[in-house]
Design an enzyme around this catalytic site. Structure first.
Site, PDB file in Angstrom:
ATOM      1  N   ASN A 183      -3.875   7.169  17.278  1.00  0.00           N
ATOM      2  CA  ASN A 183      -4.887   7.391  18.323  1.00  0.00           C
ATOM      3  C   ASN A 183      -5.454   8.809  18.274  1.00  0.00           C
ATOM      4  O   ASN A 183      -6.654   9.021  18.448  1.00  0.00           O
ATOM      5  CB  ASN A 183      -4.277   7.145  19.708  1.00  0.00           C
ATOM      6  CG  ASN A 183      -4.390   5.681  20.114  1.00  0.00           C
ATOM      7  OD1 ASN A 183      -4.687   4.830  19.281  1.00  0.00           O
ATOM      8  ND2 ASN A 183      -4.142   5.401  21.374  1.00  0.00           N
ATOM      9  N   GLN A 230       0.848  -1.205   0.000  1.00  0.00           N
ATOM     10  CA  GLN A 230       0.000   0.000   0.000  1.00  0.00           C
ATOM     11  C   GLN A 230       0.876   1.245   0.000  1.00  0.00           C
ATOM     12  O   GLN A 230       1.572   1.511   0.981  1.00  0.00           O
ATOM     13  CB  GLN A 230      -0.882  -0.014   1.254  1.00  0.00           C
ATOM     14  CG  GLN A 230      -1.738   1.225   1.436  1.00  0.00           C
ATOM     15  CD  GLN A 230      -2.622   1.126   2.683  1.00  0.00           C
ATOM     16  OE1 GLN A 230      -2.324   0.367   3.594  1.00  0.00           O
ATOM     17  NE2 GLN A 230      -3.688   1.880   2.709  1.00  0.00           N
ATOM     18  N   GLY A 231       0.831   2.032  -1.070  1.00  0.00           N
ATOM     19  CA  GLY A 231       1.668   3.226  -1.181  1.00  0.00           C
ATOM     20  C   GLY A 231       0.874   4.491  -0.931  1.00  0.00           C
ATOM     21  O   GLY A 231       0.556   5.232  -1.874  1.00  0.00           O
ATOM     22  N   TYR A 232       0.542   4.769   0.309  1.00  0.00           N
ATOM     23  CA  TYR A 232      -0.145   6.003   0.678  1.00  0.00           C
ATOM     24  C   TYR A 232       0.842   6.987   1.319  1.00  0.00           C
ATOM     25  O   TYR A 232       1.047   8.088   0.830  1.00  0.00           O
ATOM     26  CB  TYR A 232      -1.263   5.728   1.701  1.00  0.00           C
ATOM     27  CG  TYR A 232      -2.576   5.219   1.171  1.00  0.00           C
ATOM     28  CD1 TYR A 232      -2.705   4.672  -0.096  1.00  0.00           C
ATOM     29  CD2 TYR A 232      -3.720   5.250   1.971  1.00  0.00           C
ATOM     30  CE1 TYR A 232      -3.916   4.187  -0.545  1.00  0.00           C
ATOM     31  CE2 TYR A 232      -4.940   4.774   1.525  1.00  0.00           C
ATOM     32  CZ  TYR A 232      -5.029   4.239   0.271  1.00  0.00           C
ATOM     33  OH  TYR A 232      -6.241   3.764  -0.161  1.00  0.00           O
ATOM     34  N   SER A 233       1.438   6.590   2.467  1.00  0.00           N
ATOM     35  CA  SER A 233       2.191   7.536   3.292  1.00  0.00           C
ATOM     36  C   SER A 233       3.456   8.030   2.605  1.00  0.00           C
ATOM     37  O   SER A 233       4.124   7.288   1.877  1.00  0.00           O
ATOM     38  CB  SER A 233       2.584   6.879   4.616  1.00  0.00           C
ATOM     39  OG  SER A 233       1.444   6.421   5.287  1.00  0.00           O
ATOM     40  N   SER A 292       4.584  -1.247   4.100  1.00  0.00           N
ATOM     41  CA  SER A 292       4.707  -2.619   4.616  1.00  0.00           C
ATOM     42  C   SER A 292       4.858  -3.606   3.471  1.00  0.00           C
ATOM     43  O   SER A 292       4.120  -3.535   2.488  1.00  0.00           O
ATOM     44  CB  SER A 292       3.471  -2.992   5.438  1.00  0.00           C
ATOM     45  OG  SER A 292       3.346  -2.147   6.548  1.00  0.00           O
ATOM     46  N   GLU A 295     -10.597  -1.777   5.865  1.00  0.00           N
ATOM     47  CA  GLU A 295      -9.614  -2.245   6.851  1.00  0.00           C
ATOM     48  C   GLU A 295     -10.265  -2.877   8.075  1.00  0.00           C
ATOM     49  O   GLU A 295      -9.593  -3.524   8.849  1.00  0.00           O
ATOM     50  CB  GLU A 295      -8.680  -1.107   7.282  1.00  0.00           C
ATOM     51  CG  GLU A 295      -7.620  -0.817   6.243  1.00  0.00           C
ATOM     52  CD  GLU A 295      -6.493   0.090   6.748  1.00  0.00           C
ATOM     53  OE1 GLU A 295      -6.772   0.939   7.606  1.00  0.00           O
ATOM     54  OE2 GLU A 295      -5.364  -0.072   6.273  1.00  0.00           O
TER      55      GLU A 295
HETATM   56  C1  LIG Z   1       4.029  -0.596  11.397  1.00  0.00           C
HETATM   57  C2  LIG Z   1       3.543   0.417  10.398  1.00  0.00           C
HETATM   58  C3  LIG Z   1       3.162  -0.007   9.145  1.00  0.00           C
HETATM   59  C4  LIG Z   1       2.723   0.923   8.196  1.00  0.00           C
HETATM   60  N1  LIG Z   1       2.402   0.478   6.932  1.00  0.00           N
HETATM   61  C5  LIG Z   1       2.029   1.379   5.984  1.00  0.00           C
HETATM   62  C6  LIG Z   1       1.766   0.954   4.644  1.00  0.00           C
HETATM   63  O1  LIG Z   1       1.843  -0.235   4.321  1.00  0.00           O
HETATM   64  N2  LIG Z   1       1.444   1.883   3.726  1.00  0.00           N
HETATM   65  C7  LIG Z   1       1.337   3.211   4.038  1.00  0.00           C
HETATM   66  O2  LIG Z   1       1.004   3.996   3.152  1.00  0.00           O
HETATM   67  N3  LIG Z   1       1.597   3.662   5.285  1.00  0.00           N
HETATM   68  C8  LIG Z   1       1.951   2.767   6.276  1.00  0.00           C
HETATM   69  N4  LIG Z   1       2.234   3.198   7.551  1.00  0.00           N
HETATM   70  C9  LIG Z   1       2.213   4.626   7.828  1.00  0.00           C
HETATM   71  C10 LIG Z   1       1.065   5.084   8.699  1.00  0.00           C
HETATM   72  O3  LIG Z   1      -0.122   5.128   7.975  1.00  0.00           O
HETATM   73  C11 LIG Z   1       1.469   6.464   9.251  1.00  0.00           C
HETATM   74  O4  LIG Z   1       2.570   6.273  10.112  1.00  0.00           O
HETATM   75  C12 LIG Z   1       0.339   7.143  10.004  1.00  0.00           C
HETATM   76  O5  LIG Z   1      -0.698   7.508   9.120  1.00  0.00           O
HETATM   77  C13 LIG Z   1       0.846   8.393  10.748  1.00  0.00           C
HETATM   78  O6  LIG Z   1       1.483   9.253   9.864  1.00  0.00           O
HETATM   79  P1  LIG Z   1       2.961   9.813  10.140  1.00  0.00           P
HETATM   80  O7  LIG Z   1       3.824   8.637  10.497  1.00  0.00           O
HETATM   81  O8  LIG Z   1       3.359  10.636   8.980  1.00  0.00           O
HETATM   82  O9  LIG Z   1       2.836  10.680  11.447  1.00  0.00           O
HETATM   83  P2  LIG Z   1       2.259  12.167  11.514  1.00  0.00           P
HETATM   84  O10 LIG Z   1       1.006  12.233  10.708  1.00  0.00           O
HETATM   85  O11 LIG Z   1       3.360  13.116  11.184  1.00  0.00           O
HETATM   86  O12 LIG Z   1       1.879  12.288  13.039  1.00  0.00           O
HETATM   87  C14 LIG Z   1       2.842  12.551  14.057  1.00  0.00           C
HETATM   88  C15 LIG Z   1       2.099  12.713  15.371  1.00  0.00           C
HETATM   89  O13 LIG Z   1       1.206  13.845  15.284  1.00  0.00           O
HETATM   90  C16 LIG Z   1      -0.134  13.447  15.576  1.00  0.00           C
HETATM   91  N5  LIG Z   1      -1.054  14.195  14.717  1.00  0.00           N
HETATM   92  C17 LIG Z   1      -0.967  14.360  13.370  1.00  0.00           C
HETATM   93  N6  LIG Z   1      -2.008  15.076  12.916  1.00  0.00           N
HETATM   94  C18 LIG Z   1      -2.785  15.369  13.992  1.00  0.00           C
HETATM   95  C19 LIG Z   1      -4.014  16.068  14.165  1.00  0.00           C
HETATM   96  N7  LIG Z   1      -4.635  16.602  13.113  1.00  0.00           N
HETATM   97  N8  LIG Z   1      -4.525  16.161  15.409  1.00  0.00           N
HETATM   98  C20 LIG Z   1      -3.896  15.615  16.477  1.00  0.00           C
HETATM   99  N9  LIG Z   1      -2.715  14.937  16.376  1.00  0.00           N
HETATM  100  C21 LIG Z   1      -2.183  14.804  15.152  1.00  0.00           C
HETATM  101  C22 LIG Z   1      -0.169  11.969  15.257  1.00  0.00           C
HETATM  102  O14 LIG Z   1      -1.201  11.303  15.959  1.00  0.00           O
HETATM  103  C23 LIG Z   1       1.200  11.519  15.713  1.00  0.00           C
HETATM  104  O15 LIG Z   1       1.198  11.320  17.099  1.00  0.00           O
HETATM  105  C24 LIG Z   1       2.658   2.295   8.521  1.00  0.00           C
HETATM  106  C25 LIG Z   1       3.040   2.719   9.812  1.00  0.00           C
HETATM  107  C26 LIG Z   1       3.481   1.797  10.726  1.00  0.00           C
HETATM  108  C27 LIG Z   1       3.885   2.285  12.100  1.00  0.00           C
END
Ligand SMILES: Cc1cc2nc3c(=O)[nH]c(=O)nc-3n(C[C@H](O)[C@H](O)[C@H](O)COP(=O)(O)OP(=O)(O)OC[C@H]3O[C@@H](n4cnc5c(N)ncnc54)[C@H](O)[C@@H]3O)c2cc1C
Length: 414
Positions: free
Chosen positions: A388, A146-149, A181, A264
């Site tokens: 969360n 999945q290529g989102y992030s 992942s 999901e």
């Molecule tokens: C084990 C694992 C597997 C993953 N696999 C995939 C995958 O296969 N494909 C994919 O595309 N992505 C994947 N991800 C990425 C995952 O979707 C992101 O890590 C997640 O969406 C959080 O984004 P970020 O890491 O950029 O953190 P950020 O969005 O930068 O957040 C950083 C912190 O700020 C908080 N925050 C951000 N915005 C707000 C808000 N508006 N209000 C309050 N708090 C906020 C967050 O809760 C967090 O605590 C994976 C992540 C993990 C840990």
């Protein structure tokens, strides 16, 4: 369909008090027998392997298991038969995940194709896309990621900057994804990217299906605290995919991407809870054995963990009884934050039950026990699939009707 509660049924062994028909019971017997035969015979070495924090275990064997599951008709069972599934009912899907967990079925490498991309193609794809992409997933032959992030687009997914432009019969892709992942093992990736450079935020995005094994893609695995690399950075530098490999219309990527996220949650929740039960049982057994259970605080926490698991079960039954509703129900909005926080706390509890032993590696240089891996991997549970904080925002806005959090001004790229 509505799922009727039937108190007391199989209470000794099953957390699920659903009403199962005779056909369902026959289905359960056939599946349980098949799993027992395969996982004590040719696939005995993958039993119980490949779960969180153990992703690299027996990789080739687990790829072979995916193909075997598919060829035996036990993959993608919820899909219509014409695409390689069985058209399984909701109760049969629940049974599948329960029996799979009970038998110690290995972590599924095909989970993203089966659970996310497949349902998305069924819902939004063209007939040609269904014919091309669904059967190889059902046969366990093509693995998806999945290529989102991206580095600046996680919680704020609408900030995706990876670009795709048309070049003759192809899309050409430039940019970077992260935390992808299983990217290093995947054959295909569904990539959310910007196809209209003028479109701000969620406008101008498209949902492309991109083959991973090509020169324009570099995958750099990221070593995680567990010592494994479950996810990777993925760099696109002139990567190509055919023009027809866009799901939905170009520019409709946000709608399709949100559709994928809605898939999901579902019947797999009850199987997940059985795995949680095994983990909790293990922690309780150790606490009894090493004397930690005599500590009054540990006893309280163990009891709380057990209560939390019962709540998850009854909550899942409640959500499943509304499973045909296309909307994410108010009840379902609680599911992710509840299980993720519970599981993270179980990891901490496991370490506290182990005491000083929890800080010593099983073997050199970094050979961790199952509970140490559990602790480290569960730190991710409250981040992926919506952190969360994001879950709380969702509940505040959509369940409680509180004012929306401030959004970036129109026209801003952030
Ligand atoms: C084990 C694992 C597997 C993953 N696999 C995939 C995958 O296969 N494909 C994919 O595309 N992505 C994947 N991800 C990425 C995952 O979707 C992101 O890590 C997640 O969406 C959080 O984004 P970020 O890491 O950029 O953190 P950020 O969005 O930068 O957040 C950083 C912190 O700020 C908080 N925050 C951000 N915005 C707000 C808000 N508006 N209000 C309050 N708090 C906020 C967050 O809760 C967090 O605590 C994976 C992540 C993990 C840990």
């Amino acid at each position: 369909m509505s799922v009727a509660l039937r108190p007391g049924r199989r209470a000794d062994e099953s957390p699920v008090h659903l009403r199962f028909s005779e056909d369902d019971e026959a289905f359960r017997r056939e599946l349980a027998a098949w799993l027992e035969t395969e996982l004590s015979g040719p696939f005995a070495h993958v039993r119980g392997r490949g779960g969180p924090g153990d992703e690299h275990a027996a990789l080739e064997e687990r790829l072979a298991w995916e193909r075997h599951l598919g060829q035996s008709g036990w993959s993608c069972i919820a899909w219509p038969a014409e695409f390689g599934g069985r058209g399984a009912t909701l109760t049969q899907q629940v049974i599948f995940y329960e029996e799979y967990a009970r038998a110690g079925g290995p972590g599924r490498l095909g989970h993203i194709g089966e659970g996310l991309l497949g349902p998305t193609v069924i819902a939004f794809g063209t007939d040609a896309q269904k014919r091309r992409f669904l059967p190889p997933i059902a046969r366990g032959e093509e693995i998806w990621c999945q290529g989102y992030s991206e580095p600046n687009a996680g919680s704020d997914l609408a900030n995706v900057q990876t670009r795709a432009t048309r070049d003759g019969d192809d899309w050409v892709i430039e940019g970077q994804k992260v935390w992808t992942s299983w990217a290093q093992w995947a054959d295909w990736c569904f990539v959310l990217c910007r196809t209209d450079p003028e479109g701000a935020r969620h406008r101008g995005l498209s949902y492309l299906l991109v083959p991973m094994r090509q020169d324009g893609i570099e995958v750099r695995p990221i070593v995680q605290m567990t010592g494994d690399s479950e996810f990777s950075e993925v760099f696109f530098d002139g990567a190509r995919t055919a023009a027809e490999n866009v799901v939905g219309e170009p520019g409709d990527g946000w709608k399709v991407a949100m559709g994928t996220l809605a898939f999901e949650r579902g019947a797999s929740t009850l199987g997940q809870q059985l795995l949680f039960q095994y983990e909790l049982d293990q922690v309780i057994a150790i606490a009894k054995e090493n004397g930690a259970a005599r500590d009054p605080v540990i006893r309280q926490r163990l009891a709380d963990a057990w209560i939390g698991l019962q709540i998850q079960r009854y909550h899942a039954l409640r959500v499943l009884s509304n499973a045909e509703s296309p909307e994410l129900s108010r009840e379902a909005m609680i599911t992710k934050i509840y299980w993720a926080s519970w599981h993270r706390d179980l990891g901490k509890l496991a370490m506290d039950v182990l005491g000083p032993e929890s800080e010593i590696a099983d073997g050199a240089p970094y050979d961790l026990t199952r509970l140490q891996r559990l602790f480290l991997f569960t730190r991710a549970d409250t981040i992926y699939a919506g952190s969360n904080q994001i879950q709380r925002n969702l509940i505040a806005e959509r369940a409680l009707g509180l004012p929306r959090e401030p959004r970036p001004a129109a026209g801003s790229t952030r």
